[in-house]
Structures are given as C-alpha cells and as structure tokens.
Design a protein around this motif. Sequence first.
Motif, PDB file in Angstrom:
ATOM      1  N   ARG A 185       0.849  -1.186   0.000  1.00 59.86           N
ATOM      2  CA  ARG A 185       0.000   0.000   0.000  1.00 59.86           C
ATOM      3  C   ARG A 185       0.889   1.241   0.000  1.00 59.86           C
ATOM      4  O   ARG A 185       2.076   1.167   0.352  1.00 59.86           O
ATOM      5  N   ALA A 186       0.327   2.368  -0.390  1.00 59.02           N
ATOM      6  CA  ALA A 186       1.091   3.602  -0.528  1.00 59.02           C
ATOM      7  C   ALA A 186       0.813   4.565   0.623  1.00 59.02           C
ATOM      8  O   ALA A 186      -0.322   4.704   1.084  1.00 59.02           O
ATOM      9  N   HIS A 187       1.880   5.227   1.060  1.00 54.02           N
ATOM     10  CA  HIS A 187       1.777   6.335   2.011  1.00 54.02           C
ATOM     11  C   HIS A 187       2.239   7.596   1.279  1.00 54.02           C
ATOM     12  O   HIS A 187       3.344   7.612   0.717  1.00 54.02           O
ATOM     13  N   SER A 188       1.430   8.632   1.286  1.00 56.06           N
ATOM     14  CA  SER A 188       1.761   9.871   0.581  1.00 56.06           C
ATOM     15  C   SER A 188       1.955  11.006   1.577  1.00 56.06           C
ATOM     16  O   SER A 188       1.092  11.251   2.425  1.00 56.06           O
ATOM     17  N   ARG A 189       3.081  11.693   1.454  1.00 55.55           N
ATOM     18  CA  ARG A 189       3.377  12.837   2.322  1.00 55.55           C
ATOM     19  C   ARG A 189       3.583  14.068   1.453  1.00 55.55           C
ATOM     20  O   ARG A 189       4.398  14.070   0.533  1.00 55.55           O
ATOM     21  N   LEU A 190       2.851  15.118   1.729  1.00 53.73           N
ATOM     22  CA  LEU A 190       2.953  16.354   0.964  1.00 53.73           C
ATOM     23  C   LEU A 190       4.233  17.090   1.352  1.00 53.73           C
ATOM     24  O   LEU A 190       4.488  17.310   2.545  1.00 53.73           O
ATOM     25  N   ILE A 191       5.066  17.445   0.360  1.00 49.49           N
ATOM     26  CA  ILE A 191       6.333  18.110   0.681  1.00 49.49           C
ATOM     27  C   ILE A 191       6.464  19.505   0.077  1.00 49.49           C
ATOM     28  O   ILE A 191       7.262  20.310   0.544  1.00 49.49           O
ATOM     29  N   LYS A 192       5.653  19.808  -0.959  1.00 49.81           N
ATOM     30  CA  LYS A 192       5.814  21.129  -1.572  1.00 49.81           C
ATOM     31  C   LYS A 192       4.615  21.456  -2.454  1.00 49.81           C
ATOM     32  O   LYS A 192       4.041  20.571  -3.088  1.00 49.81           O
ATOM     33  N   VAL A 193       4.234  22.732  -2.481  1.00 55.96           N
ATOM     34  CA  VAL A 193       3.208  23.210  -3.413  1.00 55.96           C
ATOM     35  C   VAL A 193       3.658  24.569  -3.942  1.00 55.96           C
ATOM     36  O   VAL A 193       4.058  25.446  -3.180  1.00 55.96           O
ATOM     37  N   THR A 194       3.636  24.720  -5.255  1.00 55.85           N
ATOM     38  CA  THR A 194       4.158  25.910  -5.912  1.00 55.85           C
ATOM     39  C   THR A 194       3.143  26.458  -6.911  1.00 55.85           C
ATOM     40  O   THR A 194       2.651  25.701  -7.756  1.00 55.85           O
ATOM     41  N   PRO A 195       2.822  27.750  -6.842  1.00 58.43           N
ATOM     42  CA  PRO A 195       1.954  28.345  -7.863  1.00 58.43           C
ATOM     43  C   PRO A 195       2.633  28.348  -9.234  1.00 58.43           C
ATOM     44  O   PRO A 195       3.823  28.646  -9.343  1.00 58.43           O
ATOM     45  N   ILE A 196       1.905  27.990 -10.251  1.00 64.33           N
ATOM     46  CA  ILE A 196       2.379  28.055 -11.627  1.00 64.33           C
ATOM     47  C   ILE A 196       1.297  28.725 -12.469  1.00 64.33           C
ATOM     48  O   ILE A 196       0.204  28.997 -11.975  1.00 64.33           O
ATOM     49  N   LYS A 197       1.590  28.962 -13.708  1.00 60.16           N
ATOM     50  CA  LYS A 197       0.610  29.588 -14.586  1.00 60.16           C
ATOM     51  C   LYS A 197      -0.618  28.683 -14.721  1.00 60.16           C
ATOM     52  O   LYS A 197      -0.516  27.526 -15.077  1.00 60.16           O
ATOM     53  N   ARG A 198      -1.768  29.227 -14.401  1.00 64.17           N
ATOM     54  CA  ARG A 198      -3.073  28.554 -14.472  1.00 64.17           C
ATOM     55  C   ARG A 198      -3.257  27.435 -13.450  1.00 64.17           C
ATOM     56  O   ARG A 198      -4.167  26.635 -13.576  1.00 64.17           O
ATOM     57  N   GLY A 199      -2.378  27.354 -12.421  1.00 63.49           N
ATOM     58  CA  GLY A 199      -2.607  26.293 -11.450  1.00 63.49           C
ATOM     59  C   GLY A 199      -1.517  26.143 -10.415  1.00 63.49           C
ATOM     60  O   GLY A 199      -0.850  27.117 -10.044  1.00 63.49           O
ATOM     61  N   LEU A 200      -1.320  24.906  -9.956  1.00 67.15           N
ATOM     62  CA  LEU A 200      -0.363  24.595  -8.901  1.00 67.15           C
ATOM     63  C   LEU A 200       0.477  23.376  -9.280  1.00 67.15           C
ATOM     64  O   LEU A 200      -0.004  22.482  -9.966  1.00 67.15           O
ATOM     65  N   GLU A 201       1.723  23.384  -8.820  1.00 65.19           N
ATOM     66  CA  GLU A 201       2.576  22.201  -8.927  1.00 65.19           C
ATOM     67  C   GLU A 201       2.704  21.601  -7.535  1.00 65.19           C
ATOM     68  O   GLU A 201       3.102  22.290  -6.588  1.00 65.19           O
ATOM     69  N   ILE A 202       2.367  20.320  -7.406  1.00 65.50           N
ATOM     70  CA  ILE A 202       2.294  19.659  -6.104  1.00 65.50           C
ATOM     71  C   ILE A 202       3.272  18.490  -6.069  1.00 65.50           C
ATOM     72  O   ILE A 202       3.275  17.649  -6.961  1.00 65.50           O
ATOM     73  N   GLU A 203       4.099  18.456  -5.029  1.00 59.95           N
ATOM     74  CA  GLU A 203       5.071  17.377  -4.873  1.00 59.95           C
ATOM     75  C   GLU A 203       4.736  16.554  -3.625  1.00 59.95           C
ATOM     76  O   GLU A 203       4.522  17.115  -2.543  1.00 59.95           O
ATOM     77  N   LYS A 204       4.710  15.242  -3.806  1.00 59.83           N
ATOM     78  CA  LYS A 204       4.452  14.330  -2.699  1.00 59.83           C
ATOM     79  C   LYS A 204       5.506  13.237  -2.667  1.00 59.83           C
ATOM     80  O   LYS A 204       5.878  12.706  -3.720  1.00 59.83           O
ATOM     81  N   GLU A 205       5.968  12.919  -1.483  1.00 60.59           N
ATOM     82  CA  GLU A 205       6.847  11.764  -1.314  1.00 60.59           C
ATOM     83  C   GLU A 205       5.966  10.542  -1.078  1.00 60.59           C
ATOM     84  O   GLU A 205       5.181  10.507  -0.133  1.00 60.59           O
ATOM     85  N   ILE A 206       6.088   9.555  -1.952  1.00 58.88           N
ATOM     86  CA  ILE A 206       5.263   8.357  -1.872  1.00 58.88           C
ATOM     87  C   ILE A 206       6.136   7.165  -1.502  1.00 58.88           C
ATOM     88  O   ILE A 206       7.137   6.883  -2.170  1.00 58.88           O
ATOM     89  N   SER A 207       5.758   6.482  -0.444  1.00 57.07           N
ATOM     90  CA  SER A 207       6.479   5.301   0.019  1.00 57.07           C
ATOM     91  C   SER A 207       5.557   4.093  -0.087  1.00 57.07           C
ATOM     92  O   SER A 207       4.420   4.131   0.396  1.00 57.07           O
ATOM     93  N   ILE A 208       6.035   3.036  -0.750  1.00 65.51           N
ATOM     94  CA  ILE A 208       5.246   1.818  -0.917  1.00 65.51           C
ATOM     95  C   ILE A 208       5.589   0.836   0.197  1.00 65.51           C
ATOM     96  O   ILE A 208       6.665   0.236   0.209  1.00 65.51           O
ATOM     97  N   GLU A 209       4.676   0.695   1.138  1.00 64.04           N
ATOM     98  CA  GLU A 209       4.853  -0.218   2.258  1.00 64.04           C
ATOM     99  C   GLU A 209       4.575  -1.652   1.814  1.00 64.04           C
ATOM    100  O   GLU A 209       3.611  -1.922   1.098  1.00 64.04           O
ATOM    101  N   ILE A 210       5.429  -2.575   2.244  1.00 61.14           N
ATOM    102  CA  ILE A 210       5.211  -4.008   2.041  1.00 61.14           C
ATOM    103  C   ILE A 210       4.754  -4.584   3.378  1.00 61.14           C
ATOM    104  O   ILE A 210       5.443  -4.425   4.390  1.00 61.14           O
ATOM    105  N   LYS A 211       3.618  -5.236   3.382  1.00 63.90           N
ATOM    106  CA  LYS A 211       3.051  -5.747   4.627  1.00 63.90           C
ATOM    107  C   LYS A 211       4.034  -6.688   5.329  1.00 63.90           C
ATOM    108  O   LYS A 211       4.623  -7.569   4.709  1.00 63.90           O
ATOM    109  N   ASN A 212       4.231  -6.439   6.616  1.00 58.60           N
ATOM    110  CA  ASN A 212       5.108  -7.244   7.486  1.00 58.60           C
ATOM    111  C   ASN A 212       6.590  -7.098   7.131  1.00 58.60           C
ATOM    112  O   ASN A 212       7.404  -7.935   7.527  1.00 58.60           O
ATOM    113  N   MET A 213       6.930  -6.040   6.386  1.00 54.53           N
ATOM    114  CA  MET A 213       8.333  -5.765   6.087  1.00 54.53           C
ATOM    115  C   MET A 213       8.698  -4.388   6.619  1.00 54.53           C
ATOM    116  O   MET A 213       7.886  -3.459   6.603  1.00 54.53           O
ATOM    117  N   ARG A 214       9.949  -4.255   7.062  1.00 52.25           N
ATOM    118  CA  ARG A 214      10.403  -2.991   7.630  1.00 52.25           C
ATOM    119  C   ARG A 214      10.756  -1.972   6.550  1.00 52.25           C
ATOM    120  O   ARG A 214      10.522  -0.785   6.711  1.00 52.25           O
TER     121      ARG A 214
END
Length: 228
Positions: A185-214
């Motif tokens: 399963r995925a865990h998403s952490r928001l790390i940055k948001v930047t205004p751009i022309k006509r919208g926003l640029e959004i950066e997220k750090e995504i970590s894929i957890e493996i069940k029962n693994m460290r």
Amino acid sequence: MKKIDINKYKIEFMEKFTFEFKEWMSPAIRDYYSLFIKKANNNRSQLLSWVKEYSILKDGRSINIAQKPVQLSPEATELFFQLRGQIGEEVHVGDWLTISQQRIDQFADVTEDHQWLHNDIARAEQESPFKTTIAHGFLTLSLLPRLTDSVNPEKPLYPNAKMTVNYGLNQVRFPYPVKTGSVVRAHSRLIKVTPIKRGLEIEKEISIEIKNMRRPGCVAVSVVRVYF
C-alpha cells in the motif's frame, strides 16, 4: 575574497564531501541517510521557503523572486492555502493490493522484460536469494496512481480542477524487492506546493509499504500539475 565567493566555496566543498561520504556507504545505509537528510532539510526549509520562493498576497497574486508574478484563480488560491497547511504531513494511506504472479507476467509481456527473476518460478526458487519471483521495480512504480487513489473518477483528488497532469518523478529508489504474493500500500506525504501559470505544482513523497516488512518497496517524489 568577497563573501559570496566564500559561500560558493563552502557549498561546493560540502557537496563534494557529501557525495564522497555517500559513495562510501553501503546501499542500505545510503537510503536511510538520504531520507534523514531530506527530512531534516524539509523541516528547516518549510519556514524559509515562504520567503525565498514565493508569497501569496491578496487577490491570489503570487510573488516569486526569480519569476514574474503568477495570478491564481480563486479555486487555485483556496487549494494553495489548504495544501500549505498540510506540508510535511501524511495526506493519504491507500488500500492494500496483492502483487500476483499474473500481474507480474502481464507487466513483463507489455514491457518485454521477461528476466527469470520475475517470471521463472522454478528457477527463482532454486537460484534467487529471495526463493521466489519478484515484481519489476518499474511495475511497483507504475502502480503509484492506483495505490494513491488518484485515478478514481468517483473520488477526484482535486474536484474543482479542469485537468491534472503527471509532470514527473524525482529521486526514485527501490529499497527492497516486492516478492510475488506481497501485499502493498502507498503512504503519501505532501512536501511542496508551488503556484504556476493557471494552477499549482504539487510534490508528494510516496512510500510503498510491504506488509510485514520494515523496508519499503519503493520511495519516490511524485510531481503533479493541477490546472484550473
């Protein structure tokens, strides 16, 4: 020597020292070191980024020192302030998904990557250190939209947006193999948001957890552009 020259020298020296130090580390320690430095820099830069990168003034006008001001729509401005308050936080945890051999075989057919580590069950049981087949790293990466629930038409992440574009990925790593039959399963952490022309640029750090693994199966920074 001018002060700016001294600072430049210090930066170049530290970058060279950090690079050589990381090369000396084992791959496992290097991953944890990079994650530690990233988190430390993120905590330190959250306050400074408001001043250094941009400021949002009244009427939704963004002032960037290095760029021209960006005029944001009311919808983009509202989302910007909402996301700014969530920077550094875990904003989403996805549902569990089982990585079956059928899914791995289908990915191999599409990419024409039929390396025995992924598709030859008998040989993997005999020769692989994992004693089973494993998913392609790029298969895990390709599942990010599904695992982050960003492709569900009934639950759009940004309902008011006209268009959401996958702009790219930064710092992709596969710290541990995803064995066949693993549940992830995925865990998403928001790390940055930047205004751009006509919208926003959004950066997220995504970590894929493996069940029962460290250790995670994948860690990547996703860059998405949202247009209004």
